[in-house]
Design a protein around this motif. Structure first.
Motif, PDB file in Angstrom:
ATOM      1  N   ALA A  57      26.726  -8.605 -23.181  1.00  0.00           N
ATOM      2  CA  ALA A  57      25.593  -9.527 -23.359  1.00  0.00           C
ATOM      3  C   ALA A  57      25.422  -9.975 -24.812  1.00  0.00           C
ATOM      4  O   ALA A  57      25.283 -11.175 -25.071  1.00  0.00           O
ATOM      5  CB  ALA A  57      24.315  -8.906 -22.821  1.00  0.00           C
ATOM      6  N   PRO A  58      25.444  -9.059 -25.783  1.00  0.00           N
ATOM      7  CA  PRO A  58      25.378  -9.541 -27.173  1.00  0.00           C
ATOM      8  C   PRO A  58      26.586 -10.383 -27.567  1.00  0.00           C
ATOM      9  O   PRO A  58      26.457 -11.306 -28.383  1.00  0.00           O
ATOM     10  CB  PRO A  58      25.328  -8.262 -28.005  1.00  0.00           C
ATOM     11  CG  PRO A  58      24.864  -7.216 -27.085  1.00  0.00           C
ATOM     12  CD  PRO A  58      25.328  -7.605 -25.733  1.00  0.00           C
ATOM     13  N   ALA A  59      27.749 -10.092 -26.971  1.00  0.00           N
ATOM     14  CA  ALA A  59      28.935 -10.902 -27.282  1.00  0.00           C
ATOM     15  C   ALA A  59      28.777 -12.323 -26.757  1.00  0.00           C
ATOM     16  O   ALA A  59      29.175 -13.276 -27.422  1.00  0.00           O
ATOM     17  CB  ALA A  59      30.182 -10.248 -26.692  1.00  0.00           C
ATOM     18  N   VAL A  60      28.183 -12.476 -25.575  1.00  0.00           N
ATOM     19  CA  VAL A  60      27.928 -13.821 -25.042  1.00  0.00           C
ATOM     20  C   VAL A  60      26.989 -14.571 -25.974  1.00  0.00           C
ATOM     21  O   VAL A  60      27.219 -15.746 -26.302  1.00  0.00           O
ATOM     22  CB  VAL A  60      27.350 -13.751 -23.611  1.00  0.00           C
ATOM     23  CG1 VAL A  60      26.810 -15.104 -23.178  1.00  0.00           C
ATOM     24  CG2 VAL A  60      28.397 -13.269 -22.630  1.00  0.00           C
ATOM     25  N   LEU A  61      25.932 -13.910 -26.405  1.00  0.00           N
ATOM     26  CA  LEU A  61      24.990 -14.563 -27.322  1.00  0.00           C
ATOM     27  C   LEU A  61      25.664 -14.924 -28.647  1.00  0.00           C
ATOM     28  O   LEU A  61      25.445 -16.015 -29.183  1.00  0.00           O
ATOM     29  CB  LEU A  61      23.797 -13.650 -27.579  1.00  0.00           C
ATOM     30  CG  LEU A  61      22.900 -13.383 -26.374  1.00  0.00           C
ATOM     31  CD1 LEU A  61      21.833 -12.358 -26.729  1.00  0.00           C
ATOM     32  CD2 LEU A  61      22.265 -14.651 -25.871  1.00  0.00           C
ATOM     33  N   PHE A  62      26.495 -14.023 -29.158  1.00  0.00           N
ATOM     34  CA  PHE A  62      27.171 -14.261 -30.435  1.00  0.00           C
ATOM     35  C   PHE A  62      28.147 -15.434 -30.327  1.00  0.00           C
ATOM     36  O   PHE A  62      28.105 -16.364 -31.142  1.00  0.00           O
ATOM     37  CB  PHE A  62      27.919 -12.995 -30.870  1.00  0.00           C
ATOM     38  CG  PHE A  62      28.760 -13.184 -32.083  1.00  0.00           C
ATOM     39  CD1 PHE A  62      28.173 -13.330 -33.335  1.00  0.00           C
ATOM     40  CD2 PHE A  62      30.134 -13.224 -31.991  1.00  0.00           C
ATOM     41  CE1 PHE A  62      28.960 -13.493 -34.469  1.00  0.00           C
ATOM     42  CE2 PHE A  62      30.919 -13.408 -33.110  1.00  0.00           C
ATOM     43  CZ  PHE A  62      30.334 -13.538 -34.362  1.00  0.00           C
ATOM     44  N   PHE A  63      29.013 -15.405 -29.323  1.00  0.00           N
ATOM     45  CA  PHE A  63      30.007 -16.476 -29.184  1.00  0.00           C
ATOM     46  C   PHE A  63      29.357 -17.803 -28.812  1.00  0.00           C
ATOM     47  O   PHE A  63      29.850 -18.867 -29.170  1.00  0.00           O
ATOM     48  CB  PHE A  63      31.076 -16.092 -28.173  1.00  0.00           C
ATOM     49  CG  PHE A  63      31.991 -15.010 -28.686  1.00  0.00           C
ATOM     50  CD1 PHE A  63      32.703 -15.165 -29.863  1.00  0.00           C
ATOM     51  CD2 PHE A  63      32.133 -13.822 -27.994  1.00  0.00           C
ATOM     52  CE1 PHE A  63      33.527 -14.167 -30.335  1.00  0.00           C
ATOM     53  CE2 PHE A  63      32.965 -12.820 -28.442  1.00  0.00           C
ATOM     54  CZ  PHE A  63      33.660 -12.997 -29.617  1.00  0.00           C
ATOM     55  N   ASN A  64      28.242 -17.757 -28.104  1.00  0.00           N
ATOM     56  CA  ASN A  64      27.529 -18.985 -27.790  1.00  0.00           C
ATOM     57  C   ASN A  64      26.971 -19.639 -29.063  1.00  0.00           C
ATOM     58  O   ASN A  64      26.927 -20.863 -29.167  1.00  0.00           O
ATOM     59  CB  ASN A  64      26.392 -18.691 -26.813  1.00  0.00           C
ATOM     60  CG  ASN A  64      25.747 -19.945 -26.287  1.00  0.00           C
ATOM     61  OD1 ASN A  64      26.400 -20.957 -26.113  1.00  0.00           O
ATOM     62  ND2 ASN A  64      24.456 -19.882 -26.028  1.00  0.00           N
ATOM     63  N   GLN A  65      26.574 -18.817 -30.018  1.00  0.00           N
ATOM     64  CA  GLN A  65      26.052 -19.352 -31.269  1.00  0.00           C
ATOM     65  C   GLN A  65      27.156 -19.925 -32.165  1.00  0.00           C
ATOM     66  O   GLN A  65      26.963 -20.953 -32.777  1.00  0.00           O
ATOM     67  CB  GLN A  65      25.319 -18.243 -32.045  1.00  0.00           C
ATOM     68  CG  GLN A  65      23.984 -17.885 -31.461  1.00  0.00           C
ATOM     69  CD  GLN A  65      22.983 -18.973 -31.687  1.00  0.00           C
ATOM     70  OE1 GLN A  65      22.971 -19.632 -32.717  1.00  0.00           O
ATOM     71  NE2 GLN A  65      22.109 -19.196 -30.709  1.00  0.00           N
ATOM     72  N   ILE A  66      28.306 -19.229 -32.219  1.00  0.00           N
ATOM     73  CA  ILE A  66      29.304 -19.658 -33.210  1.00  0.00           C
ATOM     74  C   ILE A  66      30.239 -20.727 -32.694  1.00  0.00           C
ATOM     75  O   ILE A  66      30.836 -21.449 -33.482  1.00  0.00           O
ATOM     76  CB  ILE A  66      30.114 -18.461 -33.762  1.00  0.00           C
ATOM     77  CG1 ILE A  66      30.952 -17.820 -32.680  1.00  0.00           C
ATOM     78  CG2 ILE A  66      29.207 -17.460 -34.414  1.00  0.00           C
ATOM     79  CD1 ILE A  66      31.975 -16.845 -33.228  1.00  0.00           C
ATOM     80  N   ILE A  67      30.404 -20.838 -31.362  1.00  0.00           N
ATOM     81  CA  ILE A  67      31.295 -21.868 -30.827  1.00  0.00           C
ATOM     82  C   ILE A  67      30.453 -23.119 -30.579  1.00  0.00           C
ATOM     83  O   ILE A  67      29.516 -23.115 -29.794  1.00  0.00           O
ATOM     84  CB  ILE A  67      31.965 -21.414 -29.527  1.00  0.00           C
ATOM     85  CG1 ILE A  67      32.876 -20.231 -29.806  1.00  0.00           C
ATOM     86  CG2 ILE A  67      32.759 -22.557 -28.913  1.00  0.00           C
ATOM     87  CD1 ILE A  67      33.506 -19.645 -28.581  1.00  0.00           C
ATOM     88  N   ASP A  68      30.807 -24.155 -31.268  1.00  0.00           N
ATOM     89  CA  ASP A  68      30.028 -25.380 -31.156  1.00  0.00           C
ATOM     90  C   ASP A  68      30.864 -26.584 -30.896  1.00  0.00           C
ATOM     91  O   ASP A  68      31.952 -26.769 -31.118  1.00  0.00           O
ATOM     92  CB  ASP A  68      29.227 -25.606 -32.432  1.00  0.00           C
ATOM     93  CG  ASP A  68      28.005 -26.450 -32.181  1.00  0.00           C
ATOM     94  OD1 ASP A  68      27.681 -26.724 -31.009  1.00  0.00           O
ATOM     95  OD2 ASP A  68      27.378 -26.835 -33.161  1.00  0.00           O
TER      96      ASP A  68
END
Length: 68
Positions: A57-68
């Motif tokens: 779950a934190p990885a989804v949040l992290f990658f969602n923020q950095i991949i744009d």
């Protein structure tokens, strides 16, 4: 009633966008990596799987923020 006909027949739409697929793929890889590292550290498999699942779950949040 307007939403009842949202599905279009004859067109194969994707379930996820490419961005979402990459985010989920990276999160799954991080979870698997955390599970393997936790198991190699000497934890029992149920604990290792719990650690891996907790990281997703934190990885989804992290990658969602950095991949744009």
């Amino acid at each position: 009633m307007a939403q009842a006909n949202r599905r279009r027949t004859g067109r194969d739409g994707s379930l996820l966008t490419q961005r979402a697929a990459v985010v989920f793929l990276l999160a799954a890889l991080v979870g698997i990596g955390a599970t393997v590292l936790s198991a190699l550290a000497g934890n029992a498999w149920p604990v290792a799987v719990s650690v891996g699942g907790g990281v997703v779950a934190p990885a989804v949040l992290f990658f969602n923020q950095i991949i744009d």
